[in-house]
Design a protein around this motif. Structure first.
Motif, PDB file in Angstrom:
ATOM      1  N   GLU A 136       6.010   2.216  -0.604  1.00  0.00           N
ATOM      2  CA  GLU A 136       6.125   1.134  -0.999  1.00  0.00           C
ATOM      3  C   GLU A 136       7.461   0.259  -0.753  1.00  0.00           C
ATOM      4  O   GLU A 136       7.375  -0.708  -0.384  1.00  0.00           O
ATOM      5  CB  GLU A 136       5.556   0.876  -2.460  1.00  0.00           C
ATOM      6  CG  GLU A 136       4.336   1.390  -2.758  1.00  0.00           C
ATOM      7  CD  GLU A 136       4.211   1.477  -4.297  1.00  0.00           C
ATOM      8  OE1 GLU A 136       3.025   1.303  -4.779  1.00  0.00           O
ATOM      9  OE2 GLU A 136       5.060   1.755  -5.195  1.00  0.00           O
ATOM     10  N   HIS A 137       8.409   1.256  -0.940  1.00  0.00           N
ATOM     11  CA  HIS A 137       9.770   0.502  -0.629  1.00  0.00           C
ATOM     12  C   HIS A 137      10.057  -0.071   0.843  1.00  0.00           C
ATOM     13  O   HIS A 137      10.070  -0.892   1.168  1.00  0.00           O
ATOM     14  CB  HIS A 137      10.974   1.404  -0.921  1.00  0.00           C
ATOM     15  CG  HIS A 137      12.354   0.810  -0.707  1.00  0.00           C
ATOM     16  ND1 HIS A 137      13.099   1.192   0.232  1.00  0.00           N
ATOM     17  CD2 HIS A 137      13.003  -0.065  -1.378  1.00  0.00           C
ATOM     18  CE1 HIS A 137      14.152   0.689   0.276  1.00  0.00           C
ATOM     19  NE2 HIS A 137      14.280   0.020  -0.888  1.00  0.00           N
ATOM     20  N   LYS A 138       9.465   0.943   1.512  1.00  0.00           N
ATOM     21  CA  LYS A 138       9.509   0.761   3.107  1.00  0.00           C
ATOM     22  C   LYS A 138       8.569  -0.430   3.550  1.00  0.00           C
ATOM     23  O   LYS A 138       9.136  -1.586   4.109  1.00  0.00           O
ATOM     24  CB  LYS A 138       9.198   1.828   3.817  1.00  0.00           C
ATOM     25  CG  LYS A 138       8.978   1.689   5.224  1.00  0.00           C
ATOM     26  CD  LYS A 138       8.543   2.943   6.049  1.00  0.00           C
ATOM     27  CE  LYS A 138       8.432   2.546   7.732  1.00  0.00           C
ATOM     28  NZ  LYS A 138       7.699   3.751   8.456  1.00  0.00           N
ATOM     29  N   GLY A 139       7.482  -0.797   3.034  1.00  0.00           N
ATOM     30  CA  GLY A 139       6.294  -1.684   3.379  1.00  0.00           C
ATOM     31  C   GLY A 139       6.521  -3.006   2.661  1.00  0.00           C
ATOM     32  O   GLY A 139       6.803  -4.011   3.273  1.00  0.00           O
ATOM     33  N   PHE A 140       6.412  -3.058   1.202  1.00  0.00           N
ATOM     34  CA  PHE A 140       6.603  -4.025   0.556  1.00  0.00           C
ATOM     35  C   PHE A 140       8.022  -4.577   0.642  1.00  0.00           C
ATOM     36  O   PHE A 140       8.096  -6.034   0.715  1.00  0.00           O
ATOM     37  CB  PHE A 140       6.319  -3.568  -0.842  1.00  0.00           C
ATOM     38  CG  PHE A 140       6.889  -4.504  -1.955  1.00  0.00           C
ATOM     39  CD1 PHE A 140       6.093  -5.840  -2.217  1.00  0.00           C
ATOM     40  CD2 PHE A 140       7.763  -4.336  -2.685  1.00  0.00           C
ATOM     41  CE1 PHE A 140       6.636  -6.654  -3.312  1.00  0.00           C
ATOM     42  CE2 PHE A 140       8.221  -5.180  -3.743  1.00  0.00           C
ATOM     43  CZ  PHE A 140       7.831  -6.361  -3.841  1.00  0.00           C
ATOM     44  N   TYR A 141       9.155  -3.932   0.403  1.00  0.00           N
ATOM     45  CA  TYR A 141      10.370  -4.393   0.417  1.00  0.00           C
ATOM     46  C   TYR A 141      10.991  -4.568   1.614  1.00  0.00           C
ATOM     47  O   TYR A 141      11.607  -5.837   1.940  1.00  0.00           O
ATOM     48  CB  TYR A 141      11.155  -3.352  -0.793  1.00  0.00           C
ATOM     49  CG  TYR A 141      12.539  -4.005  -0.995  1.00  0.00           C
ATOM     50  CD1 TYR A 141      12.798  -5.101  -1.702  1.00  0.00           C
ATOM     51  CD2 TYR A 141      13.656  -3.465  -0.436  1.00  0.00           C
ATOM     52  CE1 TYR A 141      13.957  -5.379  -2.085  1.00  0.00           C
ATOM     53  CE2 TYR A 141      14.978  -3.889  -0.761  1.00  0.00           C
ATOM     54  CZ  TYR A 141      15.157  -5.117  -1.489  1.00  0.00           C
ATOM     55  OH  TYR A 141      16.436  -5.642  -1.778  1.00  0.00           O
ATOM     56  N   LEU A 142      11.193  -3.508   2.356  1.00  0.00           N
ATOM     57  CA  LEU A 142      11.917  -3.675   3.528  1.00  0.00           C
ATOM     58  C   LEU A 142      11.464  -4.309   4.779  1.00  0.00           C
ATOM     59  O   LEU A 142      11.898  -5.270   5.243  1.00  0.00           O
ATOM     60  CB  LEU A 142      12.478  -2.329   4.010  1.00  0.00           C
ATOM     61  CG  LEU A 142      13.439  -1.477   3.144  1.00  0.00           C
ATOM     62  CD1 LEU A 142      13.599   0.020   3.694  1.00  0.00           C
ATOM     63  CD2 LEU A 142      14.653  -2.079   2.980  1.00  0.00           C
ATOM     64  N   GLU A 143      10.112  -4.150   5.081  1.00  0.00           N
ATOM     65  CA  GLU A 143       9.321  -4.449   6.184  1.00  0.00           C
ATOM     66  C   GLU A 143       8.865  -6.032   6.193  1.00  0.00           C
ATOM     67  O   GLU A 143       8.901  -6.722   6.785  1.00  0.00           O
ATOM     68  CB  GLU A 143       8.321  -3.443   6.649  1.00  0.00           C
ATOM     69  CG  GLU A 143       9.081  -2.264   7.162  1.00  0.00           C
ATOM     70  CD  GLU A 143       7.961  -1.256   7.794  1.00  0.00           C
ATOM     71  OE1 GLU A 143       8.322  -0.368   8.513  1.00  0.00           O
ATOM     72  OE2 GLU A 143       6.636  -1.510   7.468  1.00  0.00           O
ATOM     73  N   PHE A 144       8.252  -6.128   4.779  1.00  0.00           N
ATOM     74  CA  PHE A 144       7.496  -7.398   4.640  1.00  0.00           C
ATOM     75  C   PHE A 144       8.353  -8.320   4.046  1.00  0.00           C
ATOM     76  O   PHE A 144       8.690  -9.433   4.456  1.00  0.00           O
ATOM     77  CB  PHE A 144       6.194  -7.473   4.065  1.00  0.00           C
ATOM     78  CG  PHE A 144       5.401  -8.497   4.100  1.00  0.00           C
ATOM     79  CD1 PHE A 144       4.601  -8.765   5.226  1.00  0.00           C
ATOM     80  CD2 PHE A 144       5.354  -9.399   3.023  1.00  0.00           C
ATOM     81  CE1 PHE A 144       3.853 -10.020   5.352  1.00  0.00           C
ATOM     82  CE2 PHE A 144       4.611 -10.694   3.173  1.00  0.00           C
ATOM     83  CZ  PHE A 144       3.961 -10.992   4.429  1.00  0.00           C
ATOM     84  N   SER A 145       8.943  -8.198   2.729  1.00  0.00           N
ATOM     85  CA  SER A 145       9.660  -9.119   1.930  1.00  0.00           C
ATOM     86  C   SER A 145      10.873  -9.425   2.688  1.00  0.00           C
ATOM     87  O   SER A 145      11.146 -10.560   2.680  1.00  0.00           O
ATOM     88  CB  SER A 145       9.982  -8.685   0.523  1.00  0.00           C
ATOM     89  OG  SER A 145       8.965  -8.353  -0.336  1.00  0.00           O
ATOM     90  N   ASN A 146      11.765  -8.542   3.167  1.00  0.00           N
ATOM     91  CA  ASN A 146      13.134  -8.617   3.943  1.00  0.00           C
ATOM     92  C   ASN A 146      12.816  -8.806   5.205  1.00  0.00           C
ATOM     93  O   ASN A 146      13.975  -9.267   5.918  1.00  0.00           O
ATOM     94  CB  ASN A 146      13.977  -7.681   3.373  1.00  0.00           C
ATOM     95  CG  ASN A 146      14.361  -7.978   1.752  1.00  0.00           C
ATOM     96  OD1 ASN A 146      14.315  -9.270   1.215  1.00  0.00           O
ATOM     97  ND2 ASN A 146      14.615  -7.024   0.935  1.00  0.00           N
TER      98      ASN A 146
END
Length: 477
Positions: free
Chosen positions: A73-83
């Motif tokens: 989730e940190h990778k997909g939601f936070y790093l890759e999509f949000s940021n």
């Protein structure tokens, strides 16, 4: 009286000191404390076996409920999509976007999971205030779970023009979900205009009413909502007092002594490609090259704490700035003077305020920014008897309010250099006049004013019969 529920990506927990939490966190916490509330969001921690329920803490009248993210989730939601997608999109850096369907799916899934947990925490008369681009779909997910409460959203970063937004796969879903809110707040009228134009030309919606003051009522996807301008401020008086005290701090005294009477130009930014820091370095280099009278007499100090260091674009930016620092200092430095001081570290709020107060020039030149509170903090920090000058990007939201600044095109390094020269030689009387005009705005448009205006507008929206006695705006005073 209605309870306020704040949702944000990061939650300022009770253990976070005021100076560490920042002005926005302090303002939200004060509002929650005044009439009771819940602060819900990400814990900031990654745990591949997260608890099925939020971790809870209570202090005073505020409940805190936070969820961990898994590694995926940190990778997909936070790093890759949000940021990795939304952040560059909203800052008009389309070339930095690498769309991944898996990241989009993760973004939606995390919002759905957070909605599952938040829905169980809500009371029927709660007023919900959701913050920033990480949680655009959250209201729509709550509506799908039967939540009928008033829900507001505030976008702290810029909202892109329709033709820019349309470059993102899934843009239709994002805007549809945005319309699930009762009130959507932006920093500037330009952001309101961007969403309104999308609604009219991409979503075949309608404008039901237009105040002409940066507020519109739109209809789209079977809903009506208000879209308004709420420029965020700072605690002006408090920051001015901190700066006056900080001017006598050990750190500021050390800085002053190290400058040996030279003028200080200061820039303070999180290390991010949206802040225009390389162009700022090049402008200072151009100033020294084209106006030799400033050599040995002015020092540029850029404070840029590292963020998102695991992202390739940020590592590249850091390498670029390291090289620029070496090149400028190598070309112009003398045995007793180094023109550029580049610091990848954070400083306490009171220390920064003291640095601001000592600086002859505040250099704030983002390529695009929702507001930029550094510009406002610099102005609030100044000595009324001998204020410095602010050089400010025209593409920062703060430029709409701080008319006394020297406004520049951040892409034009020669223009910035000219503004730096003008700021360094500006007569005292002109500096005072410009500072007084900006300080007058900051004394009115404080962070408390922003908070109260937004909550009053949210209470006015979606105010069904039977809830007219709620007085959230008054409680925010």
């Amino acid at each position: 009286m209605a309870r306020l529920v704040v949702v944000s990506n990061r939650v300022a927990m009770p253990r976070d000191r005021a100076g560490r939490a920042g002005g926005l966190a302090v303002a939200l916490r004060e509002s929650l404390q005044q009439h009771g509330g819940l602060w819900f969001g990400w814990s900031g921690e990654i745990n591949d076996a997260p608890s099925p329920e939020p971790r809870r803490t209570r202090q005073g009248r505020v409940d805190y409920a936070v969820l961990d993210l898994t590694t995926e989730e940190h990778k997909g939601f936070y790093l890759e999509f949000s940021n990795g997608m939304l952040w560059p999109l909203c800052h008009y850096r389309l070339g930095l976007i690498e769309f991944r369907r898996s990241a989009w799916d993760s973004y939606l899934a995390v919002n759905a999971r957070f909605a599952d947990q938040l829905a169980t925490e809500l009371r029927p008369d709660d007023v919900i205030w959701i913050h920033d681009y990480h949680f655009i779909p959250l209201a729509a997910e709550l509506r799908r779970r039967g939540v009928q409460n008033r829900i507001g959203f505030f976008m702290h970063i810029p909202f892109p023009a329709p033709e820019v937004l349309a470059a993102l796969p899934g843009h239709e879903r994002l805007v549809r979900d945005l319309c699930a809110y009762d009130l959507v707040g932006f920093q500037t009228r330009g952001d309101v205009r961007a969403l309104t134009e999308y609604i009219l030309h991409e979503a075949e919606g309608t404008v039901i009413g237009n105040s002409g003051e940066g507020d519109v009522r739109i209809g789209a996807f079977g809903r009506e909502l208000r879209v308004g301008t709420f420029p965020i401020g700072i605690d002006t008086q408090d920051f001015a007092e901190i700066a006056a005290e900080g001017a006598n701090s050990d750190e500021t005294q050390r800085l002053t002594e190290s400058l040996a009477g030279r003028a200080l130009v200061v820039g303070v930014d999180r290390l991010d490609y949206s802040k225009g820091i390389p162009q700022r370095f090049e402008a200072f280099q151009h100033l020294l090259g084209s106006r030799p009278e400033h050599r040995g007499k002015v020092t540029f100090m850029q404070i840029a704490p590292i963020s998102r260091g695991e992202v390739a674009q940020y590592r590249k930016l850091r390498n670029e700035l390291d090289a620029l620092t070496g090149r400028i200092n190598g070309k112009f430095a003398e045995f007793d003077w180094v023109p550029v001081r580049y610091l990848n570290k954070s400083f306490a709020r009171n220390t920064l305020a003291g640095f601001y107060r000592h600086a002859r020039v505040g250099l704030v030149t983002p390529l695009r920014d929702g507001m930029n509170l550094v510009a406002k903090e610099y102005v609030a920090s100044q000595d009324p008897a001998d204020p410095g000058a602010l050089v400010l990007s025209r593409f920062a939201g703060a430029a709409r309010e701080l008319k006394g600044a020297l406004l520049v095109n951040p892409y034009d390094t020669e223009h910035i250099a000219d503004a730096l020269h003008r700021a360094l030689v500006m007569p005292l009387e002109e500096r005072r006049q410009r500072w007084e005009s900006m300080m007058g705005v900051l004394k009115v448009n404080t962070i408390s004013h922003w908070r109260e205006n937004y909550l009053a507008a949210l209470q006015a929206e979606g105010n069904p019969a039977g809830r007219g006695d709620d007085n959230l705006a008054g409680a925010a005073d």
